[in-house]
Design a protein around this motif. Sequence first.
Motif, PDB file in Angstrom:
ATOM      1  N   UNK A 189       0.843  -1.188   0.000  1.00  9.34           N
ATOM      2  CA  UNK A 189       0.000   0.000   0.000  1.00  9.34           C
ATOM      3  C   UNK A 189       0.881   1.242   0.000  1.00  9.34           C
ATOM      4  N   UNK A 190       0.413   2.337  -0.580  1.00  9.37           N
ATOM      5  CA  UNK A 190       1.206   3.566  -0.548  1.00  9.37           C
ATOM      6  C   UNK A 190       1.352   4.073   0.887  1.00  9.37           C
ATOM      7  N   UNK A 191       2.469   4.747   1.130  1.00 12.50           N
ATOM      8  CA  UNK A 191       2.734   5.275   2.480  1.00 12.50           C
ATOM      9  C   UNK A 191       1.681   6.315   2.857  1.00 12.50           C
ATOM     10  N   UNK A 192       1.214   6.255   4.090  1.00 13.64           N
ATOM     11  CA  UNK A 192       0.270   7.243   4.612  1.00 13.64           C
ATOM     12  C   UNK A 192      -1.133   7.123   4.066  1.00 13.64           C
ATOM     13  N   UNK A 193      -1.474   6.018   3.447  1.00 11.68           N
ATOM     14  CA  UNK A 193      -2.834   5.873   2.902  1.00 11.68           C
ATOM     15  C   UNK A 193      -3.820   5.661   4.041  1.00 11.68           C
ATOM     16  N   UNK A 194      -4.971   6.289   3.924  1.00 17.17           N
ATOM     17  CA  UNK A 194      -5.987   6.233   4.967  1.00 17.17           C
ATOM     18  C   UNK A 194      -6.973   5.113   4.679  1.00 17.17           C
ATOM     19  N   UNK A 195      -7.569   4.584   5.738  1.00 19.70           N
ATOM     20  CA  UNK A 195      -8.602   3.586   5.563  1.00 19.70           C
ATOM     21  C   UNK A 195      -9.906   4.259   5.153  1.00 19.70           C
ATOM     22  N   UNK A 196     -10.756   3.541   4.464  1.00 17.74           N
ATOM     23  CA  UNK A 196     -11.973   4.154   3.944  1.00 17.74           C
ATOM     24  C   UNK A 196     -13.068   4.264   5.002  1.00 17.74           C
ATOM     25  N   UNK A 197     -13.077   3.376   5.996  1.00 17.19           N
ATOM     26  CA  UNK A 197     -14.079   3.445   7.050  1.00 17.19           C
ATOM     27  C   UNK A 197     -13.698   4.429   8.137  1.00 17.19           C
ATOM     28  N   UNK A 198     -14.614   4.727   9.051  1.00 23.28           N
ATOM     29  CA  UNK A 198     -14.343   5.636  10.161  1.00 23.28           C
ATOM     30  C   UNK A 198     -14.318   4.846  11.462  1.00 23.28           C
ATOM     31  N   UNK A 199     -13.475   5.294  12.366  1.00 24.29           N
ATOM     32  CA  UNK A 199     -13.391   4.666  13.675  1.00 24.29           C
ATOM     33  C   UNK A 199     -14.550   5.159  14.531  1.00 24.29           C
ATOM     34  N   UNK A 200     -14.941   4.409  15.584  1.00 27.52           N
ATOM     35  CA  UNK A 200     -16.056   4.828  16.432  1.00 27.52           C
ATOM     36  C   UNK A 200     -15.852   6.209  17.043  1.00 27.52           C
ATOM     37  N   UNK A 201     -14.598   6.547  17.399  1.00 26.80           N
ATOM     38  CA  UNK A 201     -14.335   7.866  17.980  1.00 26.80           C
ATOM     39  C   UNK A 201     -14.646   8.969  16.980  1.00 26.80           C
ATOM     40  N   UNK A 202     -14.310   8.733  15.704  1.00 23.91           N
ATOM     41  CA  UNK A 202     -14.588   9.731  14.673  1.00 23.91           C
ATOM     42  C   UNK A 202     -16.094   9.898  14.465  1.00 23.91           C
ATOM     43  N   UNK A 203     -16.838   8.795  14.534  1.00 26.68           N
ATOM     44  CA  UNK A 203     -18.300   8.871  14.380  1.00 26.68           C
ATOM     45  C   UNK A 203     -18.914   9.666  15.530  1.00 26.68           C
ATOM     46  N   UNK A 204     -18.425   9.438  16.753  1.00 29.64           N
ATOM     47  CA  UNK A 204     -18.946  10.161  17.927  1.00 29.64           C
ATOM     48  C   UNK A 204     -18.617  11.643  17.828  1.00 29.64           C
ATOM     49  N   UNK A 205     -17.389  11.970  17.385  1.00 26.90           N
ATOM     50  CA  UNK A 205     -17.005  13.385  17.229  1.00 26.90           C
ATOM     51  C   UNK A 205     -17.883  14.084  16.191  1.00 26.90           C
ATOM     52  N   UNK A 206     -18.176  13.396  15.069  1.00 29.41           N
ATOM     53  CA  UNK A 206     -19.051  13.994  14.050  1.00 29.41           C
ATOM     54  C   UNK A 206     -20.460  14.197  14.578  1.00 29.41           C
ATOM     55  N   UNK A 207     -20.959  13.224  15.367  1.00 23.42           N
ATOM     56  CA  UNK A 207     -22.309  13.350  15.924  1.00 23.42           C
ATOM     57  C   UNK A 207     -22.377  14.515  16.913  1.00 23.42           C
ATOM     58  N   UNK A 208     -21.330  14.683  17.733  1.00 20.00           N
ATOM     59  CA  UNK A 208     -21.322  15.791  18.691  1.00 20.00           C
ATOM     60  C   UNK A 208     -21.190  17.133  17.984  1.00 20.00           C
ATOM     61  N   UNK A 209     -20.419  17.165  16.905  1.00 16.89           N
ATOM     62  CA  UNK A 209     -20.244  18.417  16.171  1.00 16.89           C
ATOM     63  C   UNK A 209     -21.521  18.829  15.445  1.00 16.89           C
ATOM     64  N   UNK A 210     -22.289  17.850  14.958  1.00 13.17           N
ATOM     65  CA  UNK A 210     -23.520  18.165  14.238  1.00 13.17           C
ATOM     66  C   UNK A 210     -24.662  18.558  15.161  1.00 13.17           C
ATOM     67  N   UNK A 211     -24.605  18.118  16.430  1.00 17.37           N
ATOM     68  CA  UNK A 211     -25.715  18.461  17.359  1.00 17.37           C
ATOM     69  C   UNK A 211     -25.383  19.621  18.243  1.00 17.37           C
TER      70      UNK A 211
END
Length: 196
Positions: free
Chosen positions: A174-196
């Motif tokens: 894989x190329x160096x520094x490539x990101x995974x396509x899914x989101x981690x649970x912490x990222x989902x919680x941060x997005x939910x808190x930011x949207x509300x």
Amino acid sequence: MFSILKQVGDYAKGTVEAAKYIGQGLSVTFDHMRRRPVTVQYPYEKLIPSERYRGRIHFEFDKCIACEVCVRVCPINLPVVDWEFNKDAKKKELKHYSIDFGVCIFCGNCVEYCPTNCLSMTEEYELAAYDRHELNYDNVALGRLPYKVTQDPMVTPLRELGYLPKGVISSHDLPEGSQRSGKRPEEIIEEAEASS
């Protein structure tokens, strides 16, 4: 004198073989260390079952004619069909139908040979229970359609290679520094808190 030399030679041969086997095991370990982890964050992400996945059996009570073909073709005679003969209509009337999924081997014979197609396999794979008697599904529990992974708004559905970037089939190289396509649970919680 020769017996001592033979013992030393056998010891050296055993040491070389042990080192070879340890090297083989470490080569597998080092090979896996270069790969990216392909982890499913289970409650938040679920894998989509394959097209022909054989999960829990769905039963349609109105279609069943109580012929007991499912019992005859089952390798363990699992489905329990309780029927009563109606003398006026001169045919069987189904009273009760149940399957114990604690014993079922999910072979699909009952579904394949059912003449009225009242049995079908679903995508449901979460059959865990604290009591083994909860796995005995009657005709009411068998009649409930399961919730599909792709229709659940609380879950991110993933395919087998969901974490690899687009166009990448193998997890090697894989190329160096490539990101995974899914989101981690912490990222989902941060997005939910930011949207509300």
